[in-house]
Design a protein around this motif. Structure first.
Motif, PDB file in Angstrom:
ATOM      1  N   GLN A  36      -6.220  -2.245  -6.109  1.00 28.01           N
ATOM      2  CA  GLN A  36      -7.235  -1.850  -5.131  1.00 28.01           C
ATOM      3  C   GLN A  36      -6.908  -0.469  -4.588  1.00 28.01           C
ATOM      4  O   GLN A  36      -5.733  -0.127  -4.404  1.00 28.01           O
ATOM      5  CB  GLN A  36      -7.285  -2.832  -3.951  1.00 28.01           C
ATOM      6  CG  GLN A  36      -7.650  -4.251  -4.337  1.00 28.01           C
ATOM      7  CD  GLN A  36      -7.721  -5.171  -3.135  1.00 28.01           C
ATOM      8  OE1 GLN A  36      -7.030  -4.989  -2.140  1.00 28.01           O
ATOM      9  NE2 GLN A  36      -8.583  -6.184  -3.220  1.00 28.01           N
ATOM     10  N   ALA A  37      -7.954   0.310  -4.324  1.00 27.09           N
ATOM     11  CA  ALA A  37      -7.780   1.632  -3.713  1.00 27.09           C
ATOM     12  C   ALA A  37      -8.522   1.654  -2.387  1.00 27.09           C
ATOM     13  O   ALA A  37      -9.558   1.003  -2.220  1.00 27.09           O
ATOM     14  CB  ALA A  37      -8.319   2.721  -4.636  1.00 27.09           C
ATOM     15  N   MET A  38      -7.975   2.449  -1.461  1.00 28.95           N
ATOM     16  CA  MET A  38      -8.597   2.595  -0.148  1.00 28.95           C
ATOM     17  C   MET A  38      -9.610   3.737  -0.234  1.00 28.95           C
ATOM     18  O   MET A  38      -9.231   4.901  -0.358  1.00 28.95           O
ATOM     19  CB  MET A  38      -7.498   2.906   0.877  1.00 28.95           C
ATOM     20  CG  MET A  38      -7.996   3.247   2.256  1.00 28.95           C
ATOM     21  SD  MET A  38      -8.800   1.889   3.123  1.00 28.95           S
ATOM     22  CE  MET A  38      -7.393   0.972   3.761  1.00 28.95           C
ATOM     23  N   SER A  74      -4.622  12.157  -3.008  1.00 32.37           N
ATOM     24  CA  SER A  74      -3.603  11.188  -3.407  1.00 32.37           C
ATOM     25  C   SER A  74      -3.928   9.914  -2.628  1.00 32.37           C
ATOM     26  O   SER A  74      -3.579   9.775  -1.460  1.00 32.37           O
ATOM     27  CB  SER A  74      -2.212  11.722  -3.040  1.00 32.37           C
ATOM     28  OG  SER A  74      -1.220  10.766  -3.308  1.00 32.37           O
ATOM     29  N   THR A  75      -4.663   9.027  -3.275  1.00 29.06           N
ATOM     30  CA  THR A  75      -5.313   7.904  -2.592  1.00 29.06           C
ATOM     31  C   THR A  75      -4.362   6.720  -2.426  1.00 29.06           C
ATOM     32  O   THR A  75      -3.632   6.368  -3.350  1.00 29.06           O
ATOM     33  CB  THR A  75      -6.555   7.476  -3.403  1.00 29.06           C
ATOM     34  OG1 THR A  75      -7.400   8.617  -3.557  1.00 29.06           O
ATOM     35  CG2 THR A  75      -7.317   6.367  -2.726  1.00 29.06           C
ATOM     36  N   ILE A  76      -4.401   6.119  -1.258  1.00 28.39           N
ATOM     37  CA  ILE A  76      -3.598   4.917  -0.997  1.00 28.39           C
ATOM     38  C   ILE A  76      -4.125   3.769  -1.857  1.00 28.39           C
ATOM     39  O   ILE A  76      -5.337   3.558  -1.960  1.00 28.39           O
ATOM     40  CB  ILE A  76      -3.667   4.536   0.494  1.00 28.39           C
ATOM     41  CG1 ILE A  76      -3.030   5.639   1.353  1.00 28.39           C
ATOM     42  CG2 ILE A  76      -2.983   3.193   0.752  1.00 28.39           C
ATOM     43  CD1 ILE A  76      -3.156   5.405   2.853  1.00 28.39           C
ATOM     44  N   HIS A  77      -3.204   3.045  -2.483  1.00 27.70           N
ATOM     45  CA  HIS A  77      -3.603   1.904  -3.310  1.00 27.70           C
ATOM     46  C   HIS A  77      -2.551   0.812  -3.207  1.00 27.70           C
ATOM     47  O   HIS A  77      -1.459   1.038  -2.692  1.00 27.70           O
ATOM     48  CB  HIS A  77      -3.845   2.331  -4.766  1.00 27.70           C
ATOM     49  CG  HIS A  77      -2.736   3.115  -5.373  1.00 27.70           C
ATOM     50  ND1 HIS A  77      -2.492   4.446  -5.069  1.00 27.70           N
ATOM     51  CD2 HIS A  77      -1.775   2.770  -6.265  1.00 27.70           C
ATOM     52  CE1 HIS A  77      -1.448   4.875  -5.755  1.00 27.70           C
ATOM     53  NE2 HIS A  77      -0.993   3.873  -6.484  1.00 27.70           N
ATOM     54  N   ALA A  89       0.838  -1.201   0.000  1.00 25.54           N
ATOM     55  CA  ALA A  89       0.000   0.000   0.000  1.00 25.54           C
ATOM     56  C   ALA A  89       0.873   1.252   0.000  1.00 25.54           C
ATOM     57  O   ALA A  89       1.843   1.348   0.749  1.00 25.54           O
ATOM     58  CB  ALA A  89      -0.905  -0.016   1.229  1.00 25.54           C
ATOM     59  N   HIS A  90       0.505   2.214  -0.850  1.00 25.70           N
ATOM     60  CA  HIS A  90       1.319   3.437  -0.976  1.00 25.70           C
ATOM     61  C   HIS A  90       0.488   4.517  -1.664  1.00 25.70           C
ATOM     62  O   HIS A  90      -0.547   4.231  -2.256  1.00 25.70           O
ATOM     63  CB  HIS A  90       2.575   3.161  -1.824  1.00 25.70           C
ATOM     64  CG  HIS A  90       2.261   2.788  -3.231  1.00 25.70           C
ATOM     65  ND1 HIS A  90       1.743   1.548  -3.570  1.00 25.70           N
ATOM     66  CD2 HIS A  90       2.339   3.474  -4.397  1.00 25.70           C
ATOM     67  CE1 HIS A  90       1.533   1.498  -4.873  1.00 25.70           C
ATOM     68  NE2 HIS A  90       1.876   2.658  -5.412  1.00 25.70           N
ATOM     69  N   THR A  91       0.953   5.741  -1.576  1.00 24.31           N
ATOM     70  CA  THR A  91       0.433   6.789  -2.447  1.00 24.31           C
ATOM     71  C   THR A  91       1.492   7.062  -3.509  1.00 24.31           C
ATOM     72  O   THR A  91       2.671   6.758  -3.317  1.00 24.31           O
ATOM     73  CB  THR A  91       0.156   8.103  -1.687  1.00 24.31           C
ATOM     74  OG1 THR A  91       1.376   8.550  -1.078  1.00 24.31           O
ATOM     75  CG2 THR A  91      -0.900   7.916  -0.603  1.00 24.31           C
ATOM     76  N   ASP A  92       1.079   7.620  -4.632  1.00 21.34           N
ATOM     77  CA  ASP A  92       2.054   8.023  -5.652  1.00 21.34           C
ATOM     78  C   ASP A  92       2.598   9.398  -5.290  1.00 21.34           C
ATOM     79  O   ASP A  92       1.940  10.182  -4.622  1.00 21.34           O
ATOM     80  CB  ASP A  92       1.407   8.018  -7.038  1.00 21.34           C
ATOM     81  CG  ASP A  92       1.120   6.594  -7.508  1.00 21.34           C
ATOM     82  OD1 ASP A  92       1.621   5.648  -6.870  1.00 21.34           O
ATOM     83  OD2 ASP A  92       0.409   6.439  -8.503  1.00 21.34           O
TER      84      ASP A  92
END
Length: 319
Positions: A215-217, A250-253, A196-199
């Protein structure tokens, strides 16, 4: 059928007169959307995937000839498990291998002295004669498309469409070719296709094959982002979140591989020029939401690389 489409991830037709508003709406909700009518030839995209399949099928020692460990600017091949995007929750590195291609800066150019800037690394042309021309063409086309999306965002927030252009004339743009092993992810065991990370940058344009996994949170739960034929998935990075003072997400995915199949995907990371100072835009600053301290684009990227790549530490990067 369409009734299962997740409305959190709208599809924006770039040719639609209202595209900029649709994009801004998505930026303020999930931070993920699809783009259609984007002008990228599906045949070019197919060639990128064909070249990628060929490269990753080579023997490891051939791939390692282009290893990113041989340069300090993160270009070339990265082996399985080398990247750990979520160090707190991963027990092994991402179950993927990759290849980095950046904006080509000749070694003789003073700009090549900046961290992460310089010449690309290419596989032996006798093995993959078309690789370089295919990748360079795709890189140029995605650079143009990314700028088009940035301009639509500027318009959508009430700025001149070219507001950000000067921050992207020498962008830190990275094309990343990724091959996920069929290893089934075990989140409870800390095993992920990609943690899991943001860009980190402005936005990311993603082309994938049909094997699901992204998947996105969203609202505290992991949601699948389905494959959509001939579309790009767009998501926002930390720099755009910062420019909009947190208004855009900036969504965690992450990538969770469940099918036991190989998965191939190609993100294109579009990031501002290295020296860009990213400050909250005035229209997003209120008494309740004061401006956050400025961030310099390149320093942020170096900091993020140092925390996610086993071989990349800030002290080693060119000063």
């Amino acid at each position: 059928g369409d009734r299962h489409v997740d409305m959190s991830f709208p599809a924006v037709d770039l040719a639609h007169p209202n595209a900029s508003q649709q994009i801004v709406d998505a930026c303020q909700s999930s931070g993920f959307f699809y783009i259609d009518n984007h002008g990228i030839d599906p045949q070019l995209r197919n060639k990128v995937f064909e070249q990628m399949h060929e490269f990753f099928a080579l023997p490891l020692e051939r791939k390692l000839e282009t290893s990113s460990l041989k340069n300090s600017i993160n270009r070339g091949y990265t082996a399985m498990n080398e990247e750990i995007l979520d160090p707190d929750n991963q027990t092994i590195g991402d179950t993927k291998e990759g290849y980095y291609i950046g904006r080509h800066v000749p070694a003789s150019d003073p700009e090549a002295q900046k961290p992460l800037h310089g010449e690309n690394v290419w596989p032996d042309p006798s093995l993959l004669p078309q690789w370089r021309s295919v990748m360079e063409e795709y890189f140029e086309k995605l650079w143009e498309l990314s700028l088009r999306v940035v301009r639509l965002i500027a318009t959508g927030i009430g700025l001149p469409s070219n507001h950000f252009d000067a921050q992207f004339d020498k962008p830190m743009a990275i094309l990343r070719l990724l091959h996920y092993a069929p290893t089934v992810s075990e989140p409870s065991q800390g095993v992920f296709g990609c943690g899991a990370h943001t860009d980190y940058g402005m936005l990311t344009l993603l082309a994938t094959d049909e094997v699901c996994g992204l998947q996105a949170m969203i609202d505290g739960e992991w949601r699948d982002i389905p494959y959509r034929e001939n579309s790009f998935v767009v998501n926002l990075g930390d720099m755009l979140q910062h420019w909009t003072n947190g208004s855009f997400r900036s969504t965690i995915h992450r990538v969770v591989t469940t099918t036991g199949q190989h998965r191939y995907s190609v993100p294109f990371f579009f990031e501002p020029n290295f020296d860009t100072v990213v400050e909250s835009l005035p229209m997003f600053v209120t008494a309740d939401n004061p401006a956050k301290p400025p961030i310099t684009s390149g320093q942020w990227l170096l900091h993020k690389y140092a925390t996610t790549h086993m071989d990349f530490k800030e002290s080693e990067s060119k000063q």
